[in-house]
Motif scaffolding. Structure first.
Motif, PDB file in Angstrom:
ATOM      1  N   PRO A  56       0.836  -1.205   0.000  1.00 27.19           N
ATOM      2  CA  PRO A  56       0.000   0.000   0.000  1.00 27.19           C
ATOM      3  C   PRO A  56       0.865   1.246   0.000  1.00 27.19           C
ATOM      4  O   PRO A  56       1.813   1.352   0.789  1.00 27.19           O
ATOM      5  N   PHE A  57       0.567   2.178  -0.873  1.00 27.13           N
ATOM      6  CA  PHE A  57       1.473   3.299  -1.064  1.00 27.13           C
ATOM      7  C   PHE A  57       1.136   4.490  -0.186  1.00 27.13           C
ATOM      8  O   PHE A  57       1.990   5.047   0.480  1.00 27.13           O
ATOM      9  N   LEU A  58      -0.138   4.901  -0.204  1.00 26.24           N
ATOM     10  CA  LEU A  58      -0.498   6.124   0.509  1.00 26.24           C
ATOM     11  C   LEU A  58      -0.839   5.837   1.963  1.00 26.24           C
ATOM     12  O   LEU A  58      -1.959   6.006   2.404  1.00 26.24           O
ATOM     13  N   THR A  59       0.145   5.365   2.706  1.00 27.16           N
ATOM     14  CA  THR A  59      -0.084   5.158   4.129  1.00 27.16           C
ATOM     15  C   THR A  59       0.831   6.108   4.881  1.00 27.16           C
ATOM     16  O   THR A  59       1.899   6.453   4.412  1.00 27.16           O
ATOM     17  N   LEU A  60       0.380   6.538   6.036  1.00 27.08           N
ATOM     18  CA  LEU A  60       1.188   7.472   6.813  1.00 27.08           C
ATOM     19  C   LEU A  60       1.593   6.812   8.122  1.00 27.08           C
ATOM     20  O   LEU A  60       1.301   7.288   9.210  1.00 27.08           O
ATOM     21  N   GLU A  61       2.241   5.663   8.023  1.00 24.74           N
ATOM     22  CA  GLU A  61       2.671   4.942   9.217  1.00 24.74           C
ATOM     23  C   GLU A  61       3.639   5.799  10.021  1.00 24.74           C
ATOM     24  O   GLU A  61       4.699   6.175   9.528  1.00 24.74           O
ATOM     25  N   PRO A  62       3.312   6.095  11.292  1.00 21.94           N
ATOM     26  CA  PRO A  62       4.186   6.995  12.065  1.00 21.94           C
ATOM     27  C   PRO A  62       5.592   6.431  12.249  1.00 21.94           C
ATOM     28  O   PRO A  62       6.557   7.178  12.281  1.00 21.94           O
ATOM     29  N   GLU A  63       5.715   5.065  12.336  1.00 24.36           N
ATOM     30  CA  GLU A  63       7.056   4.538  12.619  1.00 24.36           C
ATOM     31  C   GLU A  63       7.960   4.539  11.385  1.00 24.36           C
ATOM     32  O   GLU A  63       9.128   4.224  11.489  1.00 24.36           O
ATOM     33  N   LEU A  64       7.396   4.872  10.228  1.00 28.21           N
ATOM     34  CA  LEU A  64       8.235   4.874   9.031  1.00 28.21           C
ATOM     35  C   LEU A  64       8.632   6.287   8.600  1.00 28.21           C
ATOM     36  O   LEU A  64       9.120   6.493   7.503  1.00 28.21           O
ATOM     37  N   TYR A  65       8.396   7.265   9.458  1.00 26.65           N
ATOM     38  CA  TYR A  65       8.955   8.587   9.194  1.00 26.65           C
ATOM     39  C   TYR A  65      10.450   8.543   9.476  1.00 26.65           C
ATOM     40  O   TYR A  65      10.907   7.787  10.333  1.00 26.65           O
ATOM     41  N   ALA A  66      11.197   9.348   8.726  1.00 25.26           N
ATOM     42  CA  ALA A  66      12.647   9.328   8.890  1.00 25.26           C
ATOM     43  C   ALA A  66      13.039   9.650  10.331  1.00 25.26           C
ATOM     44  O   ALA A  66      13.966   9.066  10.886  1.00 25.26           O
ATOM     45  N   VAL A  67      12.288  10.584  10.957  1.00 27.54           N
ATOM     46  CA  VAL A  67      12.610  10.962  12.338  1.00 27.54           C
ATOM     47  C   VAL A  67      12.485   9.760  13.241  1.00 27.54           C
ATOM     48  O   VAL A  67      13.344   9.498  14.092  1.00 27.54           O
ATOM     49  N   ALA A  68      11.399   8.981  13.060  1.00 25.47           N
ATOM     50  CA  ALA A  68      11.149   7.843  13.938  1.00 25.47           C
ATOM     51  C   ALA A  68      12.205   6.762  13.739  1.00 25.47           C
ATOM     52  O   ALA A  68      12.601   6.092  14.688  1.00 25.47           O
ATOM     53  N   ILE A  69      12.646   6.598  12.490  1.00 22.62           N
ATOM     54  CA  ILE A  69      13.662   5.574  12.241  1.00 22.62           C
ATOM     55  C   ILE A  69      14.995   6.022  12.836  1.00 22.62           C
ATOM     56  O   ILE A  69      15.679   5.242  13.496  1.00 22.62           O
ATOM     57  N   GLY A  70      15.309   7.276  12.585  1.00 20.62           N
ATOM     58  CA  GLY A  70      16.466   7.864  13.253  1.00 20.62           C
ATOM     59  C   GLY A  70      17.808   7.235  12.933  1.00 20.62           C
ATOM     60  O   GLY A  70      18.732   7.250  13.738  1.00 20.62           O
ATOM     61  N   HIS A  71      17.952   6.639  11.764  1.00 17.77           N
ATOM     62  CA  HIS A  71      19.222   6.041  11.375  1.00 17.77           C
ATOM     63  C   HIS A  71      20.239   7.145  11.057  1.00 17.77           C
ATOM     64  O   HIS A  71      19.883   8.165  10.480  1.00 17.77           O
ATOM     65  N   PRO A  72      21.510   6.961  11.444  1.00 19.42           N
ATOM     66  CA  PRO A  72      22.522   8.004  11.192  1.00 19.42           C
ATOM     67  C   PRO A  72      22.591   8.435   9.718  1.00 19.42           C
ATOM     68  O   PRO A  72      22.749   9.632   9.433  1.00 19.42           O
ATOM     69  N   LEU A  73      22.458   7.456   8.806  1.00 18.94           N
ATOM     70  CA  LEU A  73      22.537   7.800   7.388  1.00 18.94           C
ATOM     71  C   LEU A  73      21.415   8.760   7.003  1.00 18.94           C
ATOM     72  O   LEU A  73      21.598   9.669   6.189  1.00 18.94           O
ATOM     73  N   PHE A 123      10.368   2.077  -0.660  1.00 24.88           N
ATOM     74  CA  PHE A 123      10.342   3.538  -0.616  1.00 24.88           C
ATOM     75  C   PHE A 123       8.928   4.039  -0.346  1.00 24.88           C
ATOM     76  O   PHE A 123       7.948   3.441  -0.757  1.00 24.88           O
ATOM     77  N   GLY A 124       8.824   5.173   0.350  1.00 20.55           N
ATOM     78  CA  GLY A 124       7.522   5.778   0.616  1.00 20.55           C
ATOM     79  C   GLY A 124       7.378   7.091  -0.130  1.00 20.55           C
ATOM     80  O   GLY A 124       8.251   7.465  -0.918  1.00 20.55           O
ATOM     81  N   VAL A 125       6.254   7.779   0.129  1.00 21.04           N
ATOM     82  CA  VAL A 125       6.014   9.051  -0.554  1.00 21.04           C
ATOM     83  C   VAL A 125       7.146  10.033  -0.270  1.00 21.04           C
ATOM     84  O   VAL A 125       7.630  10.737  -1.149  1.00 21.04           O
ATOM     85  N   GLY A 126       7.556  10.071   1.009  1.00 17.19           N
ATOM     86  CA  GLY A 126       8.597  11.002   1.411  1.00 17.19           C
ATOM     87  C   GLY A 126       9.878  10.768   0.632  1.00 17.19           C
ATOM     88  O   GLY A 126      10.528  11.714   0.178  1.00 17.19           O
ATOM     89  N   ALA A 127      10.223   9.484   0.448  1.00 18.02           N
ATOM     90  CA  ALA A 127      11.460   9.155  -0.240  1.00 18.02           C
ATOM     91  C   ALA A 127      11.442   9.710  -1.659  1.00 18.02           C
ATOM     92  O   ALA A 127      12.467  10.184  -2.164  1.00 18.02           O
ATOM     93  N   LEU A 128      10.260   9.668  -2.290  1.00 22.67           N
ATOM     94  CA  LEU A 128      10.162  10.205  -3.652  1.00 22.67           C
ATOM     95  C   LEU A 128      10.554  11.676  -3.668  1.00 22.67           C
ATOM     96  O   LEU A 128      11.337  12.125  -4.505  1.00 22.67           O
ATOM     97  N   LEU A 129       9.999  12.426  -2.690  1.00 25.42           N
ATOM     98  CA  LEU A 129      10.297  13.859  -2.635  1.00 25.42           C
ATOM     99  C   LEU A 129      11.770  14.093  -2.310  1.00 25.42           C
ATOM    100  O   LEU A 129      12.426  14.921  -2.934  1.00 25.42           O
ATOM    101  N   VAL A 130      12.279  13.342  -1.334  1.00 26.39           N
ATOM    102  CA  VAL A 130      13.673  13.515  -0.938  1.00 26.39           C
ATOM    103  C   VAL A 130      14.589  13.271  -2.133  1.00 26.39           C
ATOM    104  O   VAL A 130      15.460  14.089  -2.448  1.00 26.39           O
ATOM    105  N   LEU A 131      14.361  12.151  -2.799  1.00 29.23           N
ATOM    106  CA  LEU A 131      15.239  11.800  -3.917  1.00 29.23           C
ATOM    107  C   LEU A 131      15.112  12.810  -5.052  1.00 29.23           C
ATOM    108  O   LEU A 131      16.122  13.282  -5.589  1.00 29.23           O
ATOM    109  N   ALA A 132      13.851  13.165  -5.393  1.00 27.70           N
ATOM    110  CA  ALA A 132      13.668  14.131  -6.480  1.00 27.70           C
ATOM    111  C   ALA A 132      14.339  15.449  -6.118  1.00 27.70           C
ATOM    112  O   ALA A 132      15.048  16.060  -6.930  1.00 27.70           O
ATOM    113  N   GLY A 133      14.167  15.892  -4.848  1.00 23.67           N
ATOM    114  CA  GLY A 133      14.768  17.139  -4.405  1.00 23.67           C
ATOM    115  C   GLY A 133      16.276  17.085  -4.500  1.00 23.67           C
ATOM    116  O   GLY A 133      16.917  18.004  -5.027  1.00 23.67           O
ATOM    117  N   LEU A 134      16.854  15.982  -4.025  1.00 28.45           N
ATOM    118  CA  LEU A 134      18.312  15.889  -4.025  1.00 28.45           C
ATOM    119  C   LEU A 134      18.870  15.850  -5.446  1.00 28.45           C
ATOM    120  O   LEU A 134      19.902  16.450  -5.739  1.00 28.45           O
TER     121      LEU A 134
END
Lengths: 755, 334
Positions: A56-73, A123-134
């Protein structure tokens, strides 16, 4: 009418170097254009989930936000984007700032990609924006630092196009090719070798047949050796030439022997190609001559209709019509000629079906290359006293040779990749393109499918490079910038009569085939009971058919727009810009065109079912497959169109300080609107009738009309299949006519206003 | 640049934007008409939505394998048993014992053990178009098929692409022993007009008069006859083998609860009668309380062999027999 599809992605012509683009950018831009993409990336990172739990693509799972994952990368990526944003507003020299932003962009992109590869979270919606932006940020930086000649739009486009080619063409193909020799985590050539030695793939020495195939083949080789050698001797060639020709002749003889006596998919496909490609090319040339130079207008107009028929005809339907006309109980063979044999199942049937389908494509290509001949050359020959036959032989023929090679290559590729005809009419022989499918579905062996796919791909690429090598030298350009005029040399009368007869027979046969499809759709039981009925249409509209057809049309339309835009962009980049990686983009688009659909379909399943780029079971993956399948056609159309536009128009626009996107939008687009719309329709129509590339990608709720058609054909629902075929043919024909008419009016208005 | 960014966002939202609701994603292998009849009836009975993808059982197994790491489908409905068995052994499906397990015909349950749920049974036979025989007698036995008078008049599926063809080979091996079976296959090879890639295509060829005799499942022959093709279906006198259609729960399916609800429903007589009533499918249904469709071949009148699914369903045996056929029979010139 429609432009010819890509035969040779003619991207080799070196783009003119544009003096305006060679300067380094002026220093002192107050704010770098990189700020907007940086904001985009930051927003994507912060406000939207970077991953998603599964399909499912358009989900807003709170634990899959970059902040929540918090990986150094991930933090590093955010830090890089923020740094780029800050840098954008710092008062530093533009080029210097560009370099700094570049570093930030590379760090950001690399860390996001690295995180995805490590985590394998889709990848999620956010990743699309991040990658396109970068990526856009990188484009800006490359442009401002002067490392790419061109503005931010050009630089970003180059990056995007290269990434797309890498992700959706090279990577899946790499995955599928790898799995032919890399099995269960290690290199293993056993499947490869076993497949190569399997009787279904290739078998020459058949111990069960009365004749000795190996000896016969060797005899052919010997005959070739002696024949060619003797001929060279007779022509008094030098002894080295005699030797090479004899060896070549021997090799040719061996190949002929293998084709004649060999069994299995490899020789069958090669034999089929060696029948279909020359025949389709020659017929295409004959029709092209008629189409351009026939004395009767009716002949020319009928060719226009014939040439679009195969493009709008869904697969399988024509093969079935052939069975009803030419089969054991066929209308022509049984009722008219009183024959009763199943000859149509096998090589002859497939060859006829393919010639019917590919001749019009060869015709379109050759008509293009004939009409670009400069008539003055033929006129000169005739003024010097050459008759029509001599002119034809010494002037016209050599000049259409590149066109012939292109048509030949295209028929070859299409014939090798053809899936629909062999699967219906194939008889007892095996064919490469269907074996890819059958080894995966019938024998459950993905590695074997990969081997077939790899061999097929190598054959197509081999043919492609052979053609390029053969045409390498010599210029065949007869159209210069200046308009030429002159009367076309008429075809010799004897030839014209002969060709017209061929065309007449062709037309009658094709008309009978299409008529029988329509009749089949209204008959109670096609082939058995011809009582008139509307039930197949009722079934079609009340059952799954109509909904699926609408869905297919939507998917095809959604895929056609990016295919056309991307094609236009690639064409613009490779023909107007010089950049590092141009060859790569060219090669990628060549690959996506040359790869047989079944191979690409398998590759997409292998590549996009798990991991960061999870896309299977969605309409998206079908759209993407179709976009990259049809993009090369749009590229070729756009390259041809761009070649006719003088770059000085764009230079003028650039000189007036228009950015490249503005130039593209306001100068090139209106001038190319006809070409682009043609490309758009072509992409739409081929998407509607595609089968081999989507057959592995359909999923519940994402049905495709042609795959449904295969299901009906498989289960004997021929009436419904014929009804869908008729509806498709008629509606696509309408689409083509209406849209082309609109484009003509629109193009006239746009050019009228803006020039 | 701005415009470009906006366009990009809009485009990605446009064609990636599709959410998935809770529903059964069904891999459906029998006739399309049957698959189409399932959805509305299931929705009416349970309230769950159902979307299906029709793929032949071989295509289905290939898809399940390709998607093993991340399944799309929840349940696999119908299709011949061998691929179901392979899928179970590879861990692609799991065995689920339905509450109506006691109502399933005992023989079928004995044959498949706890691997997949029997959904229907269908026997192999000859499907003949008498008009094309031109007065030649109809073949009555497997051996009759090797008679040279039938040269070019017989079609059967290709063992390298069709599960039905493998069932034919396995049946012959079980009736005659392996050596004799391959003699018969060699004789048959001389008469074959076409090996088709799909299991039900031979009957269509016969129906349209391209061949006279098709070797395939009888219920498909019955279906074509019901569509109007001039065909009769019957079993050979030496006896014949049969398939058990399967119903499986996909391992790690995304909508497990809905899938179980579907399996429970699909085995009820109310669901199974749909096969014949709406689905153009005339197999014997696995629930003993499901009334047989009048057109369905009567198993009591057929000499069924005691088909050994456990031996002949294993990939090793299948690979060996099909390999032998491919190496010994297929290359033989005709």
């Amino acid at each position: 009418m429609l432009g010819p599809p890509a035969a040779r992605l003619d991207l080799d012509a070196a783009p003119p170097s544009n003096p305006l683009r060679t300067r380094r950018p002026a220093a002192g831009l107050a704010v770098s254009g990189a700020w907007l993409p940086a904001v985009l990336a930051i927003v994507g990172w912060w406000a939207l989930p970077i991953g998603r739990p599964n399909r499912p693509f358009l989900t807003l799972e709170p634990e899959l936000y970059a902040v929540a994952i918090g990986h150094p990368l991930l933090w590093l990526a955010l830090f890089a984007a923020v740094a780029a944003l800050a840098l954008s507003f710092l008062p530093i020299a533009t080029a210097r700032r560009g370099d700094l932003v570049l570093v930030a962009g590379v760090v950001g992109l690399a860390s996001v990609v690295a995180w995805f590869m490590l985590s394998t979270i889709p990848f999620g919606v956010g990743a699309l924006l991040v990658l396109a932006g970068l990526v856009m940020l990188l484009g800006n930086a490359l442009s401002e630092s002067g490392r790419v000649q061109g503005d931010a739009f050009i630089a970003s486009s180059i990056l995007f196009v290269s990434l797309f080619v890498l992700l959706f063409i090279i990577y899946p193909l790499f995955t599928v090719l790898r799995s032919s020799i890399y099995i269960d985590g290690r290199f293993d050539f056993s499947v490869f070798l076993r497949t190569m030695r399997h009787p279904l793939f290739f078998m020459l020495g058949n111990e069960r047949s009365a004749v000795d195939e190996v000896a016969l083949t060797l005899r052919w080789g010997l005959a070739g050796l002696v024949g060619f050698g003797a001929f060279a001797l007779w022509r008094r060639a030098r002894w080295t030439a005699i030797l090479t020709r004899a060896v070549l002749g021997g090799a040719l003889g061996l190949v002929v022997g293998v084709l004649l006596y060999g069994n299995g998919a490899l020789p069958t496909s090669l034999l089929l190609v060696s029948i279909v490609a020359p025949t389709a090319t020659m017929l295409g040339l004959a029709f092209a001559l008629l189409g351009q130079r026939a004395r009767f207008g009716a002949v020319r107009r009928s060719l226009d209709v014939i040439s679009i028929l195969p493009i709008i005809t869904p697969p399988f339907v024509l093969a079935f019509a052939m069975i009803f006309l030419l089969g054991r109980r066929g209308l022509i063979t049984y009722n008219l000629l009183d024959m009763s044999s199943g000859w149509i199942f096998g090589l002859p049937g497939v060859a006829i079906a393919q010639i019917l389908a590919f001749t019009p494509i060869a015709y379109l290509l050759l008509r293009g290359s004939l009409s670009s001949l400069n008539p003055a050359l033929e006129e000169a020959a005739q003024t010097l006293g050459a008759g029509p036959w001599v002119t034809m032989r010494t002037i016209t023929w050599p000049l259409v040779r590149p066109g012939l090679a292109a048509a030949f290559l295209l028929s070859m590729i299409e014939s090798l990749a053809d899936f629909g005809n062999p699967i219906i009419l194939g008889g007892n022989r095996k064919y490469m393109a269907t074996e890819v499918y059958l080894s995966l579905t019938g024998r459950f062996n993905p590695n074997e499918a990969a081997v077939y796919g790899a061999v097929l791909l190598l054959m197509v690429l081999g043919a492609f490079f052979l053609q390029r090598w053969w045409l390498g030298g010599g210029s065949f350009v007869t159209v210069t910038g200046k308009p030429t005029s002159g009367a076309l040399a008429p075809i010799p009368r004897g030839l014209e009569i002969g060709l017209t007869v061929v065309l007449f027979v062709w037309t009658v046969f094709v008309a009978a085939l299409y008529l029988s499809i329509v009749v089949g759709s209204f008959a109670q039981l096609w082939g058995v009971n011809y009582t008139f009925t509307l039930k197949h249409y009722q079934d079609f509209f009340s059952g799954a058919g109509w909904a699926v057809l609408l869905f297919t049309a939507r998917v095809a339309a959604v895929s056609a727009v990016p295919a056309m835009l991307l094609g236009f962009l690639v064409a613009y980049l490779v023909s107007r810009q010089r950049f590092w990686g141009r060859r790569f983009v060219e090669f990628g688009s060549l690959l996506s065109f040359a790869t047989p659909g079944t191979v690409m379909g398998v590759a997409y399943i292998f590549a996009f079912n798990t991991g960061p780029v999870l896309l299977t079971a969605s309409a998206t993956i079908i759209v993407i497959a179709l976009v990259f399948r049809n993009m090369p056609v749009a590229i070729r159309a756009a390259v041809a169109g761009l070649a006719q536009i003088d770059p000085s128009l764009e230079e003028a626009s650039t000189m007036l300080r228009a950015k490249s996107l503005t130039t593209m939008r306001r100068v090139l687009f209106p001038l190319l609107i006809n070409t682009l719309v043609t490309g758009l329709i072509f992409a739409f129509v081929t998407a509607m009738t595609a089968v081999s590339q989507v057959i592995f990608l359909v999923s519940p709720g994402n049905q495709f009309a042609t795959v449904l058609l295969l299901g009906w054909v498989d289960q004997g629902q021929l009436g419904r299949a014929a009804a869908m075929g008729t509806i498709l043919i008629v509606s696509l024909l309408l689409v083509i006519v209406v849209v082309l008419q609109l484009a003509r009016m629109l193009g006239a208005r746009m050019v009228g206003v803006r020039t | 640049m701005k415009r470009f960014a906006v366009l990009l966002i809009a485009a990605s939202a446009l064609f990636l934007g599709q959410a998935q609701a809770q529903r059964v994603n069904l891999l459906c292998s029998p006739d399309l008409a049957w698959c189409e009849a399932l959805g509305p009836a299931f929705k009416e009975a349970t309230g769950f939505d159902l979307e299906f993808q029709r793929l032949s059982s071989n295509d289905g197994l290939a898809r399940l394998r390709a998607e093993a790491a991340n399944p799309i489908f929840d349940a696999w409905f119908g299709g011949t048993g061998d691929p179901h068995l392979i899928a179970f052994r590879e861990g692609l499906t799991e065995f689920y014992e339905p509450t109506v397990w006691d109502e399933i015909i005992q023989d079928l349950k004995d044959q498949v053990g706890g691997t997949y749920i029997p959904l229907y049974a269908g026997a192999l036979g000859f499907v003949v178009n008498e008009g094309v025989l031109d007065g030649k007698p109809m073949p009555q036995s497997w051996r009759d098929l090797t008679d040279p008078m039938y040269k070019g008049l017989i079609a059967m599926p290709d063992p390298n692409s069709s599960g039905t063809a493998y069932t034919i080979i396995a049946t012959l091996v079980q009736i005659f022993g392996e050596e004799e079976a391959f003699e018969i296959l060699a004789g048959l090879h001389q008469n074959i007009a076409q090996y088709t890639s799909s299991g039900s295509a031979p009957g269509q060829l016969a129906g349209r008069g391209e061949v006279a005799i098709a070797i395939q499942f009888m219920h498909d022959g019955v279906k074509f006859a019901a569509q109007g093709f001039p065909l009769v279906s019957y079993a050979p006198v030496e006896g014949t083998g049969y398939e058990i259609g399967g119903l499986s729960l996909i391992a790690n399916s995304p909508n497990r609860d809905a899938a179980i609800a579907f399996i429970e429903w699909a085995l009820t007589p109310e669901a199974q009668v749909l096969a014949g009533e709406l689905g153009d499918s005339y197999q014997i249904q696995s629930n003993m309380n499901t009334p047989a469709h009048p057109l369905a071949p009567d198993f009591a009148a057929i000499n069924l062999i005691n088909y050994d699914f456990n031996t002949f369903g294993t990939p090793e045996v299948k690979e060996r027999l099909v390999g032998r056929w491919t190496n010994e029979i297929f290359p033989t010139p005709r």
